[in-house]
Write an enzyme that holds these catalytic residues in place. Structure first.
Site, short mmCIF file in Angstrom:
data_model
loop_
_atom_site.label_atom_id
_atom_site.label_comp_id
_atom_site.label_asym_id
_atom_site.label_seq_id
_atom_site.Cartn_x
_atom_site.Cartn_y
_atom_site.Cartn_z
N TYR A 111 -8.93 -6.99 -1.25
CA TYR A 111 -7.54 -7.29 -1.63
C TYR A 111 -7.26 -6.80 -3.05
O TYR A 111 -6.24 -6.18 -3.33
CB TYR A 111 -7.28 -8.79 -1.52
CG TYR A 111 -5.82 -9.15 -1.65
CD1 TYR A 111 -5.03 -9.33 -0.51
CD2 TYR A 111 -5.22 -9.30 -2.90
CE1 TYR A 111 -3.69 -9.66 -0.63
CE2 TYR A 111 -3.88 -9.63 -3.02
CZ TYR A 111 -3.11 -9.81 -1.89
OH TYR A 111 -1.79 -10.13 -1.99
N PHE A 139 17.74 12.79 -2.67
CA PHE A 139 17.47 12.53 -1.26
C PHE A 139 18.22 11.26 -0.83
O PHE A 139 18.49 10.38 -1.65
CB PHE A 139 15.96 12.40 -1.00
CG PHE A 139 15.66 12.17 0.45
CD1 PHE A 139 15.90 13.16 1.38
CD2 PHE A 139 15.18 10.95 0.90
CE1 PHE A 139 15.66 12.95 2.74
CE2 PHE A 139 14.92 10.72 2.25
CZ PHE A 139 15.17 11.73 3.17
N ASP A 140 18.53 11.15 0.48
CA ASP A 140 19.33 10.03 1.00
C ASP A 140 18.84 8.65 0.57
O ASP A 140 19.65 7.81 0.18
CB ASP A 140 19.32 9.99 2.54
CG ASP A 140 19.57 11.33 3.17
OD1 ASP A 140 19.61 12.33 2.45
OD2 ASP A 140 19.70 11.37 4.39
N ASP A 190 10.96 13.14 -8.28
CA ASP A 190 10.77 12.73 -6.90
C ASP A 190 9.81 13.77 -6.33
O ASP A 190 10.18 14.92 -6.10
CB ASP A 190 12.12 12.72 -6.16
CG ASP A 190 11.97 12.40 -4.67
OD1 ASP A 190 10.84 12.44 -4.16
OD2 ASP A 190 12.99 12.13 -4.03
N ALA A 249 7.80 14.19 -3.54
CA ALA A 249 7.38 14.32 -2.14
C ALA A 249 6.74 15.67 -1.82
O ALA A 249 5.72 15.75 -1.15
CB ALA A 249 8.57 14.06 -1.22
N LYS A 307 4.32 13.48 2.80
CA LYS A 307 4.55 14.93 2.81
C LYS A 307 3.34 15.60 2.15
O LYS A 307 2.32 15.79 2.79
CB LYS A 307 5.85 15.27 2.07
CG LYS A 307 7.11 14.92 2.85
CD LYS A 307 7.62 13.56 2.52
CE LYS A 307 8.96 13.24 3.15
NZ LYS A 307 9.27 11.81 3.02
N HIS A 352 23.61 7.85 11.77
CA HIS A 352 22.94 8.94 12.50
C HIS A 352 21.70 8.49 13.27
O HIS A 352 21.34 9.08 14.27
CB HIS A 352 22.61 10.11 11.56
CG HIS A 352 21.70 9.78 10.44
ND1 HIS A 352 22.09 8.96 9.39
CD2 HIS A 352 20.42 10.12 10.18
CE1 HIS A 352 21.09 8.85 8.55
NE2 HIS A 352 20.07 9.53 9.01
N1 F0G Z 1 12.26 11.82 -1.43
C1 F0G Z 1 12.35 12.94 -0.68
C2 F0G Z 1 12.64 14.25 -1.34
C3 F0G Z 1 12.22 12.85 0.72
O1 F0G Z 1 12.34 13.97 1.45
C4 F0G Z 1 11.94 11.60 1.31
C5 F0G Z 1 11.78 11.47 2.77
C6 F0G Z 1 11.83 10.47 0.49
C7 F0G Z 1 11.98 10.63 -0.88
C8 F0G Z 1 11.55 9.10 1.04
O2 F0G Z 1 10.22 8.99 1.40
O3 F0G Z 1 10.26 8.67 3.88
O4 F0G Z 1 8.23 8.13 2.51
O5 F0G Z 1 10.23 6.69 2.37
N2 F0G Z 1 12.11 12.40 3.59
C9 F0G Z 1 11.90 12.41 5.04
C10 F0G Z 1 12.55 13.62 5.63
C11 F0G Z 1 12.23 11.15 5.73
O6 F0G Z 1 12.58 13.72 6.87
O7 F0G Z 1 13.00 14.51 4.89
P1 F0G Z 1 9.73 8.07 2.61
#
Ligand code: F0G
Length: 458
Positions: free
Chosen positions: A72, A124-125, A215, A217, A258, A450
């Protein structure tokens, strides 16, 4: 004869794919109410919905799984991950989280308050979601060139320095908690950010006292593009380039799904002890104790190896060349795609392919459904359905670009699969003039529609 390029790995384990007939797919997509998210994966032949958490781990990663320490507190696997993050990105402090958006949730709980302004390159969204959820505002400062899909520019992820300085001049320092630089920039098409730009962003942000957040990823894909496109780095190793990139970051959020080459996980990287201490409390509340944060020990062990592998040139060359292979095939067939070809996906321009379908009938979604029926391939709509309704007027928003994203999972498909995808899309493209109507929404959720939207043929 010159030897052709070939993959830098061989396959040790396979997973059976299920084929289906066009009639079955017509039936299944109708049952799924024309929403590709609603298809169960056994009804999909090639799944390009996302490159997130869908990659294949290596033998070294699977071996690391067996060494995971599930304690843990203070697990050995945590310290392996921490020292890898320190070595690769240079951060002294690291907090694991269960995925990228969780890292955003924890860190933004420390940084962002109501009324704040967060500039960046096409957030990102989920990043935007976590900013807006805190009643703050994300301001897109991406260069204008990024929004023309046909324009050739090596670094369409770059931040427009004038736009950024305008934000810094307009708002007081205490209203700007950070500047978010997404490397590579997913929302502008997996496009890289140059070191020259990172240096300028860092310099300007320092002048105004604003910390820079990466960010991260797809950070190693960004480094690959720097090696190929920025002459300064031609002879550098990817690991050296990554260290150079992160000289210009004060902190980072990471979706390990990623470029971490694992199926789940994320983390926060920090230099500031003060921010780390505050983030620890939120990590404990939302994720788990500070040495596991929602990840199992074995997953942290696999991630440490994944980060090391994804920052090797051989891996990246195979990865990016596969995306280019698919993109070039599509260009050869005349299919309009976003140019230049980005790091993790091909973005197909549905406005150019289906101008006869009224935009109110969702061109990119219609194209996605047609591609599924044609070949059992699942992409994702990046267009009007994703753009949702205006929160005030409740009218549909129609973004400039209607794109179908074909995201390629890492180390999963072969170039024969790429040939198959290109042929299926060419067939849809060749019969584009016969497609005159699209889809109508029959039910939708009030936000993030979506994922669950239900539709019928218009
Ligand atoms: N930042 C970027 C640039 C991303 O593309 C994503 C996720 C996230 C943050 C969030 O990360 O999914 O681990 O919580 N992108 C995926 C996509 C979902 O399909 O582009 P997460």
């Amino acid at each position: 004869m010159e030897l052709p390029f070939s993959e830098s790995y061989k396959i040790k384990m396979i997973e059976q794919l299920k084929r289906s007939t066009r009639e079955q797919r017509e039936e299944w997509i109708k049952e799924a109410q024309y929403n590709l998210f609603k298809l169960s994966s056994d009804k999909v032949f090639i799944d390009l919905l996302t490159d997130s958490g869908t990659g294949a781990m290596s033998d070294r990663q699977w071996a690391a799984i067996m060494t995971g320490d599930e304690s843990y507190a203070g697990a050995r696997s945590f310290f392996e991950l921490k020292s890898t993050v320190q070595k690769i990105m240079g951060f002294e402090y690291m907090l694991p989280t269960h995925q990228g958006r969780a890292a955003e949730n924890v860190l933004f709980s420390v940084l962002i308050k109501e009324g704040d302004i967060v500039p960046g390159n096409s957030h990102f969204d989920t990043t935007k979601g976590h900013i807006e959820f805190r009643k703050a505002k994300a301001v897109d400062c991406t260069i204008d060139e990024a929004f023309d899909t046909t324009l050739d520019h090596p670094f369409k992820g770059n931040i427009d320095i004038e736009k950024l300085e305008k934000v810094y001049k307009e708002y007081p320092r205490e209203k700007i908690p950070c500047c978010v630089v997404t490397v590579t920039c997913n929302s502008s098409g997996g496009q890289p950010v140059s070191i020259a730009n990172l240096r300028e962003v860092s310099q300007l942000s320092k002048k105004y006292g604003v910390p820079v957040l990466f960010d991260s990823a797809r950070f190693s894909e960004n480094a690959y593009f720097l090696k190929m496109r920025e002459p300064e780095f031609k002879n550098w190793t990817i690991k050296e380039i990554v260290r150079e990139m992160y000289k210009y970051a004060d902190m980072a959020t990471m979706s390990s799904k990623k470029d971490g080459l694992v199926n789940i996980g994320g983390f926060i990287g920090l230099h500031s002890e003060e921010i780390y201490r505050q983030a620890c409390t939120f990590n404990i509340m939302f994720e788990g104790y500070i040495t596991y944060g929602g990840m199992s020990g074995r997953d942290m062990a696999a991630l440490a190896v994944g980060l090391d592998e994804s920052t090797e040139f051989e891996y990246l060359e195979t990865r990016i060349k596969q995306i280019e292979y698919l993109g070039n095939k599509l260009i050869e067939y005349g299919v309009p795609i976003q140019y230049p070809i980005g790091g993790h996906a091909i973005f197909v321009d549905a406005n150019k392919i289906l101008p006869n379908v009224p935009k109110e009938q969702f061109r990119a979604q219609t194209l996605g459904v047609e591609l599924y029926i044609e070949g059992g391939i699942r992409g994702v709509e990046i267009g009007a359905i994703l753009a949702d309704r205006d929160p005030v007027t409740r009218e549909n928003r129609f973004p400039k670009l209607e794109l179908l994203r074909l995201a390629i999972p890492r180390r999963v498909y072969t170039n024969n699969h790429m040939d198959y995808i290109a042929a299926a899309l060419k067939n849809v493209f060749d019969r584009r003039h016969q497609i005159k109507s699209g889809l109508e929404i029959t039910w939708e959720a009030p936000i993030m529609r979506h994922f669950t939207v239900e539709m019928k043929k218009a």
